[in-house]
Design a protein around this motif. Structure first.
Motif, mmCIF file in Angstrom:
data_model
loop_
_atom_site.group_PDB
_atom_site.id
_atom_site.type_symbol
_atom_site.label_atom_id
_atom_site.label_comp_id
_atom_site.label_asym_id
_atom_site.label_seq_id
_atom_site.Cartn_x
_atom_site.Cartn_y
_atom_site.Cartn_z
ATOM 1 N N TYR A 138 0.805 -1.217 0.000
ATOM 2 C CA TYR A 138 0.000 0.000 0.000
ATOM 3 C C TYR A 138 0.841 1.272 0.000
ATOM 4 O O TYR A 138 0.318 2.362 -0.167
ATOM 5 C CB TYR A 138 -0.949 -0.041 1.197
ATOM 6 N N CYS A 139 2.151 1.130 0.150
ATOM 7 C CA CYS A 139 3.030 2.300 0.161
ATOM 8 C C CYS A 139 2.950 3.123 -1.124
ATOM 9 O O CYS A 139 2.985 4.360 -1.055
ATOM 10 C CB CYS A 139 4.462 1.902 0.475
ATOM 11 N N VAL A 187 0.326 5.630 -0.634
ATOM 12 C CA VAL A 187 0.712 6.682 0.314
ATOM 13 C C VAL A 187 1.598 7.707 -0.397
ATOM 14 O O VAL A 187 1.419 8.909 -0.225
ATOM 15 C CB VAL A 187 1.434 6.083 1.540
ATOM 16 N N ALA A 193 -1.085 10.053 4.940
ATOM 17 C CA ALA A 193 -1.156 8.763 5.625
ATOM 18 C C ALA A 193 -2.341 7.942 5.128
ATOM 19 O O ALA A 193 -3.342 8.480 4.636
ATOM 20 C CB ALA A 193 -1.253 8.983 7.130
ATOM 21 N N TYR A 208 -2.916 -2.337 7.696
ATOM 22 C CA TYR A 208 -1.795 -1.490 7.282
ATOM 23 C C TYR A 208 -1.968 -0.079 7.828
ATOM 24 O O TYR A 208 -3.088 0.440 7.903
ATOM 25 C CB TYR A 208 -1.748 -1.442 5.750
ATOM 26 N N LEU A 209 -0.836 0.517 8.178
ATOM 27 C CA LEU A 209 -0.806 1.909 8.615
ATOM 28 C C LEU A 209 0.489 2.512 8.093
ATOM 29 O O LEU A 209 1.569 2.002 8.393
ATOM 30 C CB LEU A 209 -0.840 1.966 10.151
ATOM 31 N N GLY A 210 0.403 3.556 7.274
ATOM 32 C CA GLY A 210 1.613 4.130 6.696
ATOM 33 C C GLY A 210 1.506 5.628 6.523
ATOM 34 O O GLY A 210 0.408 6.184 6.416
ATOM 35 N N THR A 263 8.092 5.951 2.502
ATOM 36 C CA THR A 263 7.109 5.797 3.568
ATOM 37 C C THR A 263 7.721 5.120 4.788
ATOM 38 O O THR A 263 8.737 4.434 4.691
ATOM 39 C CB THR A 263 5.922 4.918 3.123
ATOM 40 N N CYS A 295 5.891 2.472 7.562
ATOM 41 C CA CYS A 295 4.616 1.785 7.692
ATOM 42 C C CYS A 295 4.742 0.582 8.608
ATOM 43 O O CYS A 295 5.843 0.103 8.887
ATOM 44 C CB CYS A 295 4.099 1.346 6.327
ATOM 45 N N ILE A 304 2.304 7.122 13.581
ATOM 46 C CA ILE A 304 2.962 6.887 12.298
ATOM 47 C C ILE A 304 3.354 8.213 11.637
ATOM 48 O O ILE A 304 4.424 8.327 11.041
ATOM 49 C CB ILE A 304 2.098 5.993 11.360
#
Length: 186
Positions: A98-99, A102, A108, A134-136, A149, A151, A168
């Motif tokens: 998923y970067c 981003v 984010a 996911y968290l980025g 990124t 993440c 993040i």
């Protein structure tokens, strides 16, 4: 205004076009980044994983060819800790993860359960590595360039919440300062 018909997407995955990739690659090379694993970035990823409680944490520098994880933390305990899935490597194709979203969005991205989003549920990291959350955040330098990124990812749906989002974003801002400071002439 022109209309671009949708590209065939298989499972609804559409990786956005990254028009800044060539300029980013040049900027990363000037900073000495994106070509080899960095022990300091691995340590950063380790701390980020510990801070968030996530089994995966990464510092990712995408370029025109794909993605390079210069900082990487993966689950300990072999493939059993990953539900029998393979180990995540340092290089990934652009359409993995998923970067890239981003980077192009320049903000984010929080996916508490990737299965809730048809656009993201078909990503190869779901089937190949078992990623479900996911968290980025982008690494935006003082020139305004998105370098990459930071993440974290998890193998089960996860509620990151406002605290996760703030964490993040703060770690991304901290890392950009460190990267630019280390590259500054004495």
């Amino acid at each position: 205004m022109s209309y671009d018909p949708p590209r065939p997407a298989g499972r609804l995955l559409l990786t956005p076009e990254d028009k800044e990739a060539p300029a980013r690659t040049r900027r990363l090379r000037r900073l000495g980044l994106g070509e080899r694993p960095e022990p300091a970035l691995d340590a950063f990823a380790d701390r980020l994983a510990e801070l968030t409680g996530a089994p995966y944490a990464m510092v990712n520098f995408p370029d025109a060819e794909g993605q390079f994880l210069a900082g990487l933390h993966t689950p300990a305990g072999g493939s059993a800790a990953r539900g029998g899935k393979p180990e995540l490597g340092r290089r990934l194709p652009r359409e993995y993860g998923y970067c890239p979203h981003v980077v192009v969005r320049r903000k984010a991205l929080v996916l508490e359960d990737v299965g809730d989003y048809p656009r993201f549920a078909g990503n190869p990291v779901v089937d190949e590595y078992g990623i479900r959350s996911y968290l980025g955040a982008p690494l935006i330098d003082t020139t305004g360039m998105v370098l990459g990124t930071v993440c974290v990812a998890a193998l089960a749906p996860r509620t990151w919440g406002k605290a996760g989002l703030e964490t993040i974003k703060a770690t991304a801002a901290d890392l950009v300062v460190r990267l630019e400071t280390r590259a500054a002439p004495p």
